[in-house]
Write a protein that holds these residues in place. Structure first.
Motif, PDB file in Angstrom:
ATOM      1  N   LYS A   1      12.286   9.526  11.445  1.00 55.31           N
ATOM      2  CA  LYS A   1      12.484   8.554  12.515  1.00 55.31           C
ATOM      3  C   LYS A   1      13.972   8.364  12.751  1.00 55.31           C
ATOM      4  CE  LYS A   1      12.048   3.931  12.079  1.00 55.31           C
ATOM      5  NZ  LYS A   1      11.417   2.605  11.937  1.00 55.31           N
TER       6      LYS A   1
ATOM      7  N   TYR B   1      14.855   1.356  20.517  1.00 52.66           N
ATOM      8  CA  TYR B   1      13.734   2.296  20.486  1.00 52.66           C
ATOM      9  C   TYR B   1      13.731   3.109  19.191  1.00 52.66           C
ATOM     10  CZ  TYR B   1      12.979   1.338  25.409  1.00 52.66           C
ATOM     11  OH  TYR B   1      12.713   0.721  26.588  1.00 52.66           O
TER      12      TYR B   1
ATOM     13  N   GLN C   1       5.114  11.693  23.257  1.00 45.61           N
ATOM     14  CA  GLN C   1       3.950  10.808  23.257  1.00 45.61           C
ATOM     15  C   GLN C   1       4.433   9.383  23.021  1.00 45.61           C
ATOM     16  OE1 GLN C   1       1.380  11.484  19.934  1.00 45.61           O
ATOM     17  NE2 GLN C   1      -0.320  10.396  20.854  1.00 45.61           N
ATOM     18  N   LYS C   2       4.031   8.475  23.880  1.00 48.03           N
ATOM     19  CA  LYS C   2       4.376   7.074  23.713  1.00 48.03           C
ATOM     20  C   LYS C   2       3.404   6.463  22.712  1.00 48.03           C
ATOM     21  CE  LYS C   2       5.667   3.009  26.316  1.00 48.03           C
ATOM     22  NZ  LYS C   2       5.932   2.471  27.641  1.00 48.03           N
ATOM     23  N   ILE C   3       3.945   5.990  21.592  1.00 45.53           N
ATOM     24  CA  ILE C   3       3.123   5.416  20.530  1.00 45.53           C
ATOM     25  C   ILE C   3       2.935   3.923  20.764  1.00 45.53           C
ATOM     26  CG2 ILE C   3       2.992   4.993  18.052  1.00 45.53           C
ATOM     27  CD1 ILE C   3       4.717   7.524  17.714  1.00 45.53           C
ATOM     28  N   SER C   4       4.004   3.262  21.148  1.00 41.53           N
ATOM     29  CA  SER C   4       3.963   1.841  21.477  1.00 41.53           C
ATOM     30  C   SER C   4       5.041   1.591  22.526  1.00 41.53           C
ATOM     31  CB  SER C   4       4.179   0.978  20.228  1.00 41.53           C
ATOM     32  OG  SER C   4       5.500   1.093  19.757  1.00 41.53           O
ATOM     33  N   SER C   5       5.277   0.349  22.867  1.00 40.53           N
ATOM     34  CA  SER C   5       6.226   0.053  23.939  1.00 40.53           C
ATOM     35  C   SER C   5       7.649   0.522  23.632  1.00 40.53           C
ATOM     36  CB  SER C   5       6.237  -1.438  24.265  1.00 40.53           C
ATOM     37  OG  SER C   5       6.705  -2.182  23.159  1.00 40.53           O
ATOM     38  N   LYS C   6       8.004   0.657  22.353  1.00 40.00           N
ATOM     39  CA  LYS C   6       9.367   1.046  21.981  1.00 40.00           C
ATOM     40  C   LYS C   6       9.389   2.204  20.986  1.00 40.00           C
ATOM     41  CE  LYS C   6      11.495  -2.790  23.741  1.00 40.00           C
ATOM     42  NZ  LYS C   6      12.683  -3.010  24.407  1.00 40.00           N
ATOM     43  N   GLU C   7       8.303   2.957  20.907  1.00 31.21           N
ATOM     44  CA  GLU C   7       8.232   4.089  19.984  1.00 31.21           C
ATOM     45  C   GLU C   7       7.675   5.321  20.683  1.00 31.21           C
ATOM     46  OE1 GLU C   7       7.606   2.213  15.607  1.00 31.21           O
ATOM     47  OE2 GLU C   7       5.787   2.616  16.757  1.00 31.21           O
ATOM     48  N   TYR C   8       8.334   6.465  20.402  1.00 28.68           N
ATOM     49  CA  TYR C   8       7.921   7.736  20.979  1.00 28.68           C
ATOM     50  C   TYR C   8       7.872   8.795  19.893  1.00 28.68           C
ATOM     51  CZ  TYR C   8       8.859   5.821  25.600  1.00 28.68           C
ATOM     52  OH  TYR C   8       8.838   5.045  26.734  1.00 28.68           O
ATOM     53  N   LYS C   9       7.000   9.752  20.086  1.00 29.41           N
ATOM     54  CA  LYS C   9       6.887  10.893  19.173  1.00 29.41           C
ATOM     55  C   LYS C   9       7.278  12.152  19.963  1.00 29.41           C
ATOM     56  CE  LYS C   9       3.511  13.150  16.196  1.00 29.41           C
ATOM     57  NZ  LYS C   9       2.111  13.114  15.762  1.00 29.41           N
TER      58      LYS C   9
END
Length: 73
Positions: free
Chosen positions: A3, A9, A60-68
């Motif tokens: 991470k 973000y 891929q958007k995991i949550s409003s402030k997390e991306y993969k």
């Protein structure tokens, strides 16, 4: 998955496939074995996150402030 945090973000990536460079204004992911081939670029304009994917990557958007970040194989 590792991470990296950029501003408020978080981005998850695979360190065996990708590496990144970050400064105050942007976060750029490259292919691990190629410093010239940009996979995806993140920056801000008018306080909005800009996502500029290049050929060969999916995010891929995991949550409003997390991306993969996922490298296409």
């Amino acid at each position: 998955m590792n991470k990296v945090n950029f501003k408020e973000y978080s981005f998850f990536y695979n360190p065996s496939d990708e590496k990144y460079l970050m400064d105050y204004n942007s976060l750029v992911f490259f292919k691990k074995n190629n410093d010239k081939e940009i996979m995806i670029h993140f920056s801000f304009k008018d306080n909005q996150l800009l996502i500029r994917p290049r050929y060969g990557v999916t995010f891929q958007k995991i949550s409003s402030k997390e991306y993969k970040i996922i490298m296409n194989k």
